[in-house]
Write an enzyme that holds these catalytic residues in place. Structure first.
Site, short mmCIF file in Angstrom:
data_model
loop_
_atom_site.label_atom_id
_atom_site.label_comp_id
_atom_site.label_asym_id
_atom_site.label_seq_id
_atom_site.Cartn_x
_atom_site.Cartn_y
_atom_site.Cartn_z
N LYS A 41 0.83 -1.19 0.00
CA LYS A 41 0.00 0.00 0.00
C LYS A 41 0.88 1.25 0.00
O LYS A 41 0.40 2.35 -0.15
CB LYS A 41 -0.86 0.05 1.28
CG LYS A 41 -1.76 -1.12 1.48
CD LYS A 41 -2.40 -0.95 2.89
CE LYS A 41 -2.78 -2.30 3.40
NZ LYS A 41 -3.15 -2.23 4.84
N GLY A 42 2.17 1.05 0.18
CA GLY A 42 3.08 2.16 0.39
C GLY A 42 3.15 3.16 -0.75
O GLY A 42 3.47 4.33 -0.55
N ASP A 98 7.24 2.15 -3.26
CA ASP A 98 7.51 3.15 -2.22
C ASP A 98 9.01 3.20 -1.90
O ASP A 98 9.65 4.23 -2.04
CB ASP A 98 6.67 2.91 -0.97
CG ASP A 98 6.84 1.52 -0.36
OD1 ASP A 98 7.49 0.66 -0.98
OD2 ASP A 98 6.33 1.29 0.75
N ASP A 101 14.56 -1.47 -0.93
CA ASP A 101 15.47 -1.66 0.19
C ASP A 101 16.42 -2.80 -0.18
O ASP A 101 17.36 -2.60 -0.94
CB ASP A 101 14.60 -1.98 1.41
CG ASP A 101 15.34 -1.91 2.73
OD1 ASP A 101 16.23 -1.08 2.86
OD2 ASP A 101 15.02 -2.70 3.64
N LYS A 129 17.12 2.95 -1.20
CA LYS A 129 18.19 2.79 -0.20
C LYS A 129 19.21 1.84 -0.81
O LYS A 129 19.22 0.64 -0.51
CB LYS A 129 17.62 2.18 1.08
CG LYS A 129 16.67 3.08 1.87
CD LYS A 129 16.16 2.31 3.09
CE LYS A 129 15.37 3.19 4.03
NZ LYS A 129 14.77 2.41 5.14
N PHE A 154 14.03 4.79 10.21
CA PHE A 154 12.87 4.22 9.53
C PHE A 154 12.04 5.35 8.96
O PHE A 154 11.73 6.32 9.65
CB PHE A 154 12.05 3.39 10.52
CG PHE A 154 11.16 2.40 9.85
CD1 PHE A 154 11.69 1.24 9.32
CD2 PHE A 154 9.80 2.65 9.72
CE1 PHE A 154 10.87 0.31 8.67
CE2 PHE A 154 8.98 1.73 9.08
CZ PHE A 154 9.51 0.57 8.56
P1 IMP Z 1 12.66 -5.10 0.10
O1 IMP Z 1 13.25 -4.23 -0.96
O2 IMP Z 1 12.19 -6.44 -0.38
O3 IMP Z 1 13.55 -5.18 1.31
O4 IMP Z 1 11.31 -4.45 0.62
C1 IMP Z 1 11.16 -3.10 0.66
C2 IMP Z 1 9.84 -2.81 1.35
O5 IMP Z 1 10.05 -2.75 2.77
C3 IMP Z 1 9.32 -1.46 0.94
O6 IMP Z 1 8.46 -1.57 -0.16
C4 IMP Z 1 8.62 -0.99 2.19
O7 IMP Z 1 7.29 -1.44 2.18
C5 IMP Z 1 9.37 -1.65 3.31
N1 IMP Z 1 10.36 -0.71 3.89
C6 IMP Z 1 11.71 -0.79 3.83
N2 IMP Z 1 12.28 0.25 4.49
C7 IMP Z 1 11.26 0.99 4.97
C8 IMP Z 1 11.21 2.21 5.73
O8 IMP Z 1 12.21 2.85 6.10
N3 IMP Z 1 9.95 2.68 6.02
C9 IMP Z 1 8.81 2.05 5.63
N4 IMP Z 1 8.82 0.91 4.91
C10 IMP Z 1 10.03 0.39 4.59
MG MG Z 2 6.36 -1.94 -0.01
#
Ligand code: IMP
Ligand code: MG
Length: 181
Positions: A41-42, A98, A101, A129, A154
């Site tokens: 939903k981000g 959104d 990461d 990031k 965060f």
């Molecule tokens: P990844 O890239 O699979 O690690 O997932 C990334 C997801 O983790 C993003 O789409 C966000 O929903 C969540 N996420 C990672 N870092 C943050 C943060 O600092 N704030 C809020 N959500 C985050």
């Molecule tokens: Mg997300």
């Protein structure tokens, strides 16, 4: 709770950046119809603002990716659910996220979409990031790259949540990184 949030990127700066990205994306897809796919939903707030800055024919869809990480087994089980059936074949798909990461969620989703044979597939993310990346992945458009040591905080607001809270803040803010349960 809101008083624990410090402003990182104010509302006006987000608006300026979203307008810039809208122009770049509009140029990149000139004369094409864009299939915008928002990651729930981000990306909701970002996508809502961004699509109003892309004066092209476009359709809007939502997709949800749930992942269950089994730490011990090191296994990631992921489920992909589309809001409505989205015809991806032959379409110019723009995935709106959104935060990128580790990149694990996004790479899983990109692989799935590729299987459907889109004409093109590009990614626009609100926050990147890059130092946290576990999978080599580069978004085509990034509104705000966030580097260490800030990436340790965060991020919340403008759609980003902590435990479903803070999505409605009009700015991007930070809270001290929550300790894992
Ligand atoms: P990844 O890239 O699979 O690690 O997932 C990334 C997801 O983790 C993003 O789409 C966000 O929903 C969540 N996420 C990672 N870092 C943050 C943060 O600092 N704030 C809020 N959500 C985050
Ligand atoms: Mg997300």
């Amino acid at each position: 709770m809101r008083d624990q949030v410090s402003v990182l990127i104010p509302e006006e700066q987000i608006a300026r950046r979203v307008a810039e990205l809208g122009e770049q994306i509009t140029q990149a897809y000139a004369g094409r119809e864009v299939c915008v796919l928002g990651l729930m939903k981000g990306s909701l707030v970002f996508m809502a603002d961004l699509i109003r800055r892309i004066p092209l024919d476009l359709t809007v869809h939502l997709v949800r990716v749930t992942s269950q990480r089994e730490q011990a087994a090191g296994r990631v089980m992921t489920e992909i659910v589309f809001s409505t059936s989205v015809p991806l074949e032959g379409r110019d798909v723009l995935l709106v996220d959104d935060i990128v990461d580790t990149g694990i969620t996004l790479s899983y989703l990109l692989a799935h979409i590729h299987e459907h044979g889109p004409a093109s597939l590009r990614v626009c993310t609100l926050v990147d990031k890059p130092e946290a990346r576990k999978i080599d992945l580069h978004p085509d458009w990034t509104a705000f790259p966030v580097h260490e040591p800030l990436a340790d905080r965060f991020l919340v607001g403008y759609g980003l949540d902590w435990m479903e809270r803070f999505r409605g803040l009009p700015f991007i803010g930070t809270i001290p990184r929550p300790t894992p349960p």
